[in-house]
Design a protein around this motif. Structure first.
Motif, PDB file in Angstrom:
ATOM      1  N   GLU A  16     -61.239  -6.825  37.520  1.00 24.23           N
ATOM      2  CA  GLU A  16     -61.083  -7.397  35.798  1.00 24.23           C
ATOM      3  C   GLU A  16     -61.181  -6.275  33.811  1.00 24.23           C
ATOM      4  OE1 GLU A  16     -64.085 -11.011  36.082  1.00 24.23           O
ATOM      5  OE2 GLU A  16     -63.685 -10.671  38.604  1.00 24.23           O
ATOM      6  N   GLU A  17     -61.703  -5.203  34.094  1.00 24.21           N
ATOM      7  CA  GLU A  17     -61.811  -4.829  33.194  1.00 24.21           C
ATOM      8  C   GLU A  17     -60.356  -4.795  32.000  1.00 24.21           C
ATOM      9  OE1 GLU A  17     -63.415  -1.016  32.670  1.00 24.21           O
ATOM     10  OE2 GLU A  17     -65.433  -2.459  33.570  1.00 24.21           O
ATOM     11  N   THR A  18     -59.045  -4.177  32.857  1.00 24.92           N
ATOM     12  CA  THR A  18     -57.943  -3.558  32.133  1.00 24.92           C
ATOM     13  C   THR A  18     -56.738  -5.232  32.395  1.00 24.92           C
ATOM     14  OG1 THR A  18     -56.994  -2.911  34.099  1.00 24.92           O
ATOM     15  CG2 THR A  18     -58.424  -1.594  32.966  1.00 24.92           C
ATOM     16  N   GLY A  19     -57.746  -6.120  34.007  1.00 30.19           N
ATOM     17  CA  GLY A  19     -56.652  -7.628  33.998  1.00 30.19           C
ATOM     18  C   GLY A  19     -55.153  -6.920  34.866  1.00 30.19           C
ATOM     19  N   GLU A  20     -55.785  -5.717  36.150  1.00 31.27           N
ATOM     20  CA  GLU A  20     -54.380  -5.362  36.973  1.00 31.27           C
ATOM     21  C   GLU A  20     -55.253  -5.810  37.993  1.00 31.27           C
ATOM     22  OE1 GLU A  20     -52.935  -1.648  34.259  1.00 31.27           O
ATOM     23  OE2 GLU A  20     -55.501  -1.216  34.889  1.00 31.27           O
ATOM     24  N   LEU A  21     -53.457  -5.958  38.549  1.00 35.37           N
ATOM     25  CA  LEU A  21     -53.851  -5.374  39.991  1.00 35.37           C
ATOM     26  C   LEU A  21     -53.724  -4.018  40.408  1.00 35.37           C
ATOM     27  CD1 LEU A  21     -53.793  -7.035  42.456  1.00 35.37           C
ATOM     28  CD2 LEU A  21     -51.567  -7.251  42.534  1.00 35.37           C
ATOM     29  N   VAL A  22     -54.502  -3.827  41.632  1.00 34.78           N
ATOM     30  CA  VAL A  22     -54.798  -2.808  42.363  1.00 34.78           C
ATOM     31  C   VAL A  22     -54.350  -2.272  43.695  1.00 34.78           C
ATOM     32  CG1 VAL A  22     -56.389  -0.307  42.047  1.00 34.78           C
ATOM     33  CG2 VAL A  22     -56.779  -2.027  40.066  1.00 34.78           C
ATOM     34  N   LEU A  23     -53.461  -1.651  43.934  1.00 33.20           N
ATOM     35  CA  LEU A  23     -53.219  -1.557  45.299  1.00 33.20           C
ATOM     36  C   LEU A  23     -53.292  -0.564  45.796  1.00 33.20           C
ATOM     37  CD1 LEU A  23     -50.003  -4.085  45.306  1.00 33.20           C
ATOM     38  CD2 LEU A  23     -52.378  -5.005  46.054  1.00 33.20           C
ATOM     39  N   LEU A  24     -53.079   0.062  46.658  1.00 36.70           N
ATOM     40  CA  LEU A  24     -52.828   1.131  47.156  1.00 36.70           C
ATOM     41  C   LEU A  24     -51.674   1.238  47.511  1.00 36.70           C
ATOM     42  CD1 LEU A  24     -53.983   3.338  48.854  1.00 36.70           C
ATOM     43  CD2 LEU A  24     -54.875   2.641  50.501  1.00 36.70           C
ATOM     44  N   ASP A  25     -50.660   2.246  46.972  1.00 38.47           N
ATOM     45  CA  ASP A  25     -49.612   2.466  48.178  1.00 38.47           C
ATOM     46  C   ASP A  25     -49.468   2.971  49.736  1.00 38.47           C
ATOM     47  OD1 ASP A  25     -47.004   3.007  47.685  1.00 38.47           O
ATOM     48  OD2 ASP A  25     -45.908   3.332  46.458  1.00 38.47           O
ATOM     49  N   GLN A  26     -49.181   1.950  49.820  1.00 42.76           N
ATOM     50  CA  GLN A  26     -49.412   1.661  51.720  1.00 42.76           C
ATOM     51  C   GLN A  26     -47.286   2.697  51.888  1.00 42.76           C
ATOM     52  OE1 GLN A  26     -50.985  -0.426  54.196  1.00 42.76           O
ATOM     53  NE2 GLN A  26     -52.049  -1.645  52.375  1.00 42.76           N
ATOM     54  N   THR A  27     -46.620   3.402  51.132  1.00 45.39           N
ATOM     55  CA  THR A  27     -45.679   3.547  51.763  1.00 45.39           C
ATOM     56  C   THR A  27     -45.859   4.983  51.651  1.00 45.39           C
ATOM     57  OG1 THR A  27     -45.161   3.243  49.877  1.00 45.39           O
ATOM     58  CG2 THR A  27     -44.105   1.582  50.754  1.00 45.39           C
ATOM     59  N   LEU A  28     -46.783   5.856  51.153  1.00 49.94           N
ATOM     60  CA  LEU A  28     -46.653   7.082  50.519  1.00 49.94           C
ATOM     61  C   LEU A  28     -48.409   6.965  51.312  1.00 49.94           C
ATOM     62  CD1 LEU A  28     -47.259   7.022  46.908  1.00 49.94           C
ATOM     63  CD2 LEU A  28     -45.265   7.492  48.679  1.00 49.94           C
ATOM     64  N   LEU A  29     -48.769   6.039  52.811  1.00 49.73           N
ATOM     65  CA  LEU A  29     -49.574   7.327  53.456  1.00 49.73           C
ATOM     66  C   LEU A  29     -49.477   7.944  54.296  1.00 49.73           C
ATOM     67  CD1 LEU A  29     -52.314   3.997  53.209  1.00 49.73           C
ATOM     68  CD2 LEU A  29     -53.236   6.655  52.415  1.00 49.73           C
ATOM     69  N   PRO A  30     -49.583   8.986  55.014  1.00 49.41           N
ATOM     70  CA  PRO A  30     -50.627   9.260  54.782  1.00 49.41           C
ATOM     71  C   PRO A  30     -51.017  10.408  54.505  1.00 49.41           C
ATOM     72  CG  PRO A  30     -49.805  10.549  57.068  1.00 49.41           C
ATOM     73  CD  PRO A  30     -49.026   9.153  56.250  1.00 49.41           C
ATOM     74  N   ASN A  31     -49.852  10.998  53.511  1.00 53.40           N
ATOM     75  CA  ASN A  31     -50.160  12.009  52.747  1.00 53.40           C
ATOM     76  C   ASN A  31     -50.210  12.267  51.525  1.00 53.40           C
ATOM     77  OD1 ASN A  31     -48.407  13.118  55.461  1.00 53.40           O
ATOM     78  ND2 ASN A  31     -46.678  11.867  54.674  1.00 53.40           N
ATOM     79  N   GLU A  32     -50.483  10.887  50.900  1.00 56.41           N
ATOM     80  CA  GLU A  32     -50.957  11.009  49.617  1.00 56.41           C
ATOM     81  C   GLU A  32     -51.192   9.189  49.344  1.00 56.41           C
ATOM     82  OE1 GLU A  32     -48.446  10.850  45.209  1.00 56.41           O
ATOM     83  OE2 GLU A  32     -47.080  11.274  47.350  1.00 56.41           O
ATOM     84  N   THR A  33     -52.092   9.459  48.500  1.00 58.28           N
ATOM     85  CA  THR A  33     -53.640   8.383  48.225  1.00 58.28           C
ATOM     86  C   THR A  33     -53.044   7.457  46.487  1.00 58.28           C
ATOM     87  OG1 THR A  33     -55.073   9.073  49.396  1.00 58.28           O
ATOM     88  CG2 THR A  33     -55.999   7.449  48.375  1.00 58.28           C
ATOM     89  N   LYS A  34     -52.156   7.098  46.408  1.00 58.71           N
ATOM     90  CA  LYS A  34     -51.895   6.639  45.060  1.00 58.71           C
ATOM     91  C   LYS A  34     -52.461   5.294  44.847  1.00 58.71           C
ATOM     92  CE  LYS A  34     -47.996   7.419  42.085  1.00 58.71           C
ATOM     93  NZ  LYS A  34     -46.588   6.687  41.883  1.00 58.71           N
ATOM     94  N   PHE A  35     -53.116   5.529  43.836  1.00 54.01           N
ATOM     95  CA  PHE A  35     -52.853   3.073  43.253  1.00 54.01           C
ATOM     96  C   PHE A  35     -52.279   3.075  42.345  1.00 54.01           C
ATOM     97  CE2 PHE A  35     -57.069   4.381  45.562  1.00 54.01           C
ATOM     98  CZ  PHE A  35     -57.587   4.015  46.501  1.00 54.01           C
ATOM     99  N   LEU A  36     -51.510   2.045  42.487  1.00 50.49           N
ATOM    100  CA  LEU A  36     -50.906   0.853  41.831  1.00 50.49           C
ATOM    101  C   LEU A  36     -51.273   0.369  40.323  1.00 50.49           C
ATOM    102  CD1 LEU A  36     -47.719  -0.379  44.376  1.00 50.49           C
ATOM    103  CD2 LEU A  36     -47.470   2.266  43.000  1.00 50.49           C
ATOM    104  N   ARG A  37     -51.446   0.042  39.301  1.00 49.75           N
ATOM    105  CA  ARG A  37     -52.063  -0.736  38.377  1.00 49.75           C
ATOM    106  C   ARG A  37     -50.929  -1.551  37.995  1.00 49.75           C
ATOM    107  NH1 ARG A  37     -56.648  -0.120  36.510  1.00 49.75           N
ATOM    108  NH2 ARG A  37     -57.618   0.968  38.259  1.00 49.75           N
ATOM    109  N   LEU A  38     -50.849  -2.573  38.790  1.00 47.68           N
ATOM    110  CA  LEU A  38     -49.479  -3.894  38.360  1.00 47.68           C
ATOM    111  C   LEU A  38     -50.020  -5.070  37.290  1.00 47.68           C
ATOM    112  CD1 LEU A  38     -48.479  -4.095  41.625  1.00 47.68           C
ATOM    113  CD2 LEU A  38     -47.315  -2.218  39.459  1.00 47.68           C
TER     114      LEU A  38
END
Ligand code: MRU
Length: 360
Positions: A16-38
């Motif tokens: 709510e603070e930044t007005g971004e949709l935060v998605l865990l990028d599931q194409t990178l799992l299990p090797n990387e835990t990266k969140f997309l901010r869209l």
């Protein structure tokens, strides 16, 4: 990640603070835990299309926030203009993937919400749209938990369970659908032994299901898709639990490609085959599985995507359907948040919806 912390990992969230949709990028799992901010419609469409967010309920939640973000900064001076912008964005987001009905279900629900509040100011409508998206996510958490409780009521401790694709916490608001009975049982000491099909070609079973069950402390064994028969024949499987992307009025169920083969094997070995289905995934407007649009995807997902070098001759013909339909007569029961439906499904699914209407 620590055992038990898997539920802290949110597949879809809204900041709510930044007005971004935060998605865990599931194409990178299990090797990387990266969140997309869209923020943009295009980036959210792409995240759904590319399966950075995937699994029917999670797609629905992402789309609900996506449509809110698409109109959040609208400067429309009238409801008519605002509504026009909304509908254009809705059609665009809805085109990202065709099979999971949760996408259009969530977008339709957002549109109904907008229309219900048409007398309010545009600023107020934007606020109620954000609240509606939050409600869709919150409700999904309750839905998954309730499906888990109903599912667990069908199971004995110490059994073997096979699952296909990923219908877990990563595919939903929390808990998952097909994995929810497993998580609840695990907390209660049921000691399930779970077999996860790797799920070709995008490996949701290997990359996501094995990952989340392992981190939750569940006894999970990864198998290739073509090993389901041997584990069933050995007597290691007492139940199959899968999720779904669209259930037709007669109970025919679309789920990740390969599900129908698992159901046929389960029938051969006398193993109950359960589909876990939030009512948001049941499409009574779809008469039978014949009416379900099956997504076909890029051949490179089969030939190249997970390999260092292509694993097929360039130019070879590839058929890459993303889903198949399991015929209703192969399904032992469909587990919803309003109870367990059994054959004949054309009647029992209607009864599930009348329970839903009574409660709401
Ligand atoms: O292509 P995907 O990864 O979105 O497919 C997901 C599935 O088939 C799941 O089983 C289904 O969406 C149910 S998720 C609770």
């Amino acid at each position: 990640m620590m055992n038990g912390k898997i539920f802290d990992l949110e597949a879809v969230a809204y900041d709510e603070e930044t007005g971004e949709l935060v998605l865990l990028d599931q194409t990178l799992l299990p090797n990387e835990t990266k969140f997309l901010r869209l923020k943009t419609q295009k980036s959210i469409w792409e995240a759904i299309f590319l399966l950075q967010v995937r699994g029917a309920p999670a797609i629905g939640i992402a789309a609900a926030y996506g449509i809110y973000l698409a109109v959040k900064d609208s400067v429309a001076g009238s409801f008519e203009k605002f509504s026009e912008e909304f509908v254009a964005a809705k059609e665009y987001l809805n085109s990202a993937r065709p099979t999971a009905v949760n996408l259009s279900w969530a977008l339709n629900r957002m549109q109904e919400c907008m229309e219900l509040h048409k007398e309010k100011s545009i600023a107020e409508i934007k606020n109620v749209l954000l609240k509606e998206a939050n409600d869709i996510k919150e409700e999904d958490i309750w839905v998954c938990k309730t499906i888990g409780e109903f599912g667990l009521s069908l199971l004995e401790p110490n059994i073997g369970i096979l699952t296909h694709c990923n219908a877990g916490t990563l595919a939903t608001g929390k808990y998952g659908t097909a994995l929810s009975p497993i998580y609840i049982g695990n907390e209660q000491g049921y000691n399930f032994k779970v077999f996860a099909d790797e799920t070709r070609p995008l490996l949701q079973g290997a990359r996501l299901t094995a990952y989340e069950l392992y981190h939750a402390g569940v006894d999970v064994t990864l198998i290739c898709d073509n090993m389901a028969s041997i584990v069933m024949k050995k007597g290691w499987i007492q139940a199959v639990f899968v999720g779904c992307d669209r259930v037709a009025a007669n109970g025919d169920t679309a789920n990740k490609i390969g599900t129908s083969g698992v159901a046929i094997l389960a029938k051969r070995y006398g193993i109950p085959f359960y589909v876990c289905a939030p009512t948001s995934t049941i499409d009574l407007n779809c008469e039978t599985g014949e009416d379900i649009h099956i997504e076909e995807r890029n051949p490179l997902e089969v030939t190249t995507q997970w390999y260092e070098k292509p694993m097929a001759l360039e130019g070879v013909k590839v058929f890459n359907p993303s889903f198949d339909v399991t015929d209703h007569d192969l399904i032992t029961a469909i587990i919803t948040e309003y109870g367990i439906a059994k054959a004949p499904y054309d009647q029992s699914l209607k009864e599930i919806f009348s329970k839903k209407t009574k409660k709401s």
